[in-house]
Design a protein around this motif. Structure first.
Motif, PDB file in Angstrom:
ATOM      1  N   PRO A  79     -12.417  39.011 -98.681  1.00  0.00           N
ATOM      2  CA  PRO A  79     -13.091  39.813 -97.642  1.00  0.00           C
ATOM      3  C   PRO A  79     -14.586  39.476 -97.552  1.00  0.00           C
ATOM      4  O   PRO A  79     -15.319  39.617 -98.524  1.00  0.00           O
ATOM      5  CB  PRO A  79     -12.886  41.255 -98.113  1.00  0.00           C
ATOM      6  N   ARG A  80     -15.013  39.031 -96.394  1.00  0.00           N
ATOM      7  CA  ARG A  80     -16.395  38.610 -96.181  1.00  0.00           C
ATOM      8  C   ARG A  80     -17.404  39.735 -96.434  1.00  0.00           C
ATOM      9  O   ARG A  80     -18.387  39.550 -97.158  1.00  0.00           O
ATOM     10  CB  ARG A  80     -16.555  38.100 -94.746  1.00  0.00           C
ATOM     11  N   ARG A  81     -17.165  40.888 -95.850  1.00  0.00           N
ATOM     12  CA  ARG A  81     -18.136  41.985 -95.910  1.00  0.00           C
ATOM     13  C   ARG A  81     -18.415  42.439 -97.343  1.00  0.00           C
ATOM     14  O   ARG A  81     -19.560  42.671 -97.729  1.00  0.00           O
ATOM     15  CB  ARG A  81     -17.628  43.154 -95.056  1.00  0.00           C
ATOM     16  N   LEU A  82     -17.375  42.536 -98.158  1.00  0.00           N
ATOM     17  CA  LEU A  82     -17.538  42.998 -99.539  1.00  0.00           C
ATOM     18  C   LEU A  82     -18.349  42.006-100.370  1.00  0.00           C
ATOM     19  O   LEU A  82     -19.217  42.389-101.140  1.00  0.00           O
ATOM     20  CB  LEU A  82     -16.174  43.234-100.175  1.00  0.00           C
ATOM     21  N   VAL A  83     -18.070  40.718-100.211  1.00  0.00           N
ATOM     22  CA  VAL A  83     -18.793  39.692-100.967  1.00  0.00           C
ATOM     23  C   VAL A  83     -20.244  39.627-100.542  1.00  0.00           C
ATOM     24  O   VAL A  83     -21.157  39.566-101.385  1.00  0.00           O
ATOM     25  CB  VAL A  83     -18.113  38.314-100.802  1.00  0.00           C
ATOM     26  N   GLU A  84     -20.494  39.652 -99.245  1.00  0.00           N
ATOM     27  CA  GLU A  84     -21.881  39.589 -98.772  1.00  0.00           C
ATOM     28  C   GLU A  84     -22.695  40.777 -99.258  1.00  0.00           C
ATOM     29  O   GLU A  84     -23.879  40.641 -99.583  1.00  0.00           O
ATOM     30  CB  GLU A  84     -21.901  39.481 -97.249  1.00  0.00           C
ATOM     31  N   ALA A  85     -22.064  41.953 -99.365  1.00  0.00           N
ATOM     32  CA  ALA A  85     -22.766  43.139 -99.875  1.00  0.00           C
ATOM     33  C   ALA A  85     -23.117  42.962-101.346  1.00  0.00           C
ATOM     34  O   ALA A  85     -24.234  43.314-101.774  1.00  0.00           O
ATOM     35  CB  ALA A  85     -21.904  44.382 -99.679  1.00  0.00           C
ATOM     36  N   LEU A  86     -22.213  42.409-102.145  1.00  0.00           N
ATOM     37  CA  LEU A  86     -22.487  42.188-103.572  1.00  0.00           C
ATOM     38  C   LEU A  86     -23.598  41.171-103.765  1.00  0.00           C
ATOM     39  O   LEU A  86     -24.492  41.368-104.598  1.00  0.00           O
ATOM     40  CB  LEU A  86     -21.208  41.716-104.280  1.00  0.00           C
ATOM     41  N   LEU A  87     -23.568  40.081-103.010  1.00  0.00           N
ATOM     42  CA  LEU A  87     -24.624  39.070-103.119  1.00  0.00           C
ATOM     43  C   LEU A  87     -25.979  39.643-102.719  1.00  0.00           C
ATOM     44  O   LEU A  87     -26.997  39.337-103.334  1.00  0.00           O
ATOM     45  CB  LEU A  87     -24.273  37.848-102.262  1.00  0.00           C
ATOM     46  N   ALA A  88     -26.004  40.496-101.706  1.00  0.00           N
ATOM     47  CA  ALA A  88     -27.251  41.121-101.257  1.00  0.00           C
ATOM     48  C   ALA A  88     -27.830  42.041-102.327  1.00  0.00           C
ATOM     49  O   ALA A  88     -29.041  42.248-102.383  1.00  0.00           O
ATOM     50  CB  ALA A  88     -27.013  41.901 -99.964  1.00  0.00           C
TER      51      ALA A  88
END
Length: 198
Positions: A79-88
């Motif tokens: 899932p794109r949204r979950l990964v991008e939130a963790l990286l942020a």
């Protein structure tokens, strides 16, 4: 930073992933979507997000997945949204994907990713591990073993290859790679500003 850890089925990936996550507080696991049935003891949102084929295709087609693949007749995706939130949040994210998924993540994450392929010491050891898991039917295990050679051939596309003949030794090598990658200059996105402020 994304950390891709891949291995043939029975190659010890789950054990080493668990050790990395337990011992490194900066690392968190990316939880994938899958269309395969839930195994005994697995939890929704912790091991996988279990979805229908239709829901998986919807997310794939709308660009909501960083990568996806069909493996042994089932679909898996990140899932794109979950990964991008963790990286942020400054977290490093561990991905449990195969070679196809790794190549897609390299496109999605570009320089913000490192990939490691774990090799089992022998085919005999791989068979022993698969038998010890006791979750695959004989036909499923035979299919996984027959895929062994093609899985090993993907190792040349990874940044690192590590032999898993001893769990603690393999863990130390994986953690050394992770720490070295964290210190690369490209990981410091605000390096010029930091130097200017000194």
């Amino acid at each position: 930073m994304g950390l891709v850890l891949s291995a043939p089925s029975g190659g010890g990936k789950s054990t080493l992933s668990r050790l990395l996550l337990e011992r490194d507080t900066l690392l968190t696991m990316s939880v994938s979507l899958t269309t395969r049935p839930k195994r005994h003891g697995e939890e929704e949102g912790q091991d996988y997000y279990f979805v229908s084929q239709g829901e998986f295709i919807r997310q794939r087609d709308t660009g909501d997945l960083l990568e996806w693949a069909e493996v042994y007749g089932h679909h898996y995706g990140t899932p794109r949204r979950l990964v991008e939130a963790l990286l942020a949040q400054g977290k490093d994210v561990l991905f449990d994907v195969d070679g196809q998924g790794m190549r897609q993540l390299r496109v999605s994450l570009q320089d913000n990713m490192v990939s490691i392929f774990m090799m089992p010491s022998t085919l005999r050891e791989l068979k022993r591990r698969l038998e010890g898991r006791g979750v695959e039917k004989t036909t499923e295990m035979e299919r996984r073993i027959s895929a062994f050679s093609s899985q090993l051939a993907t190792a040349e596309h990874y940044d690192y290859v590590v032999l898993n003949d001893d769990v603690e030794t393999c863990y130390k090598q994986l953690h050394e790679i992770l720490n070295a990658e964290r210190k690369k200059r490209i990981r410091y996105h605000n390096l010029k500003e930091f130097i200017a402020s000194m």
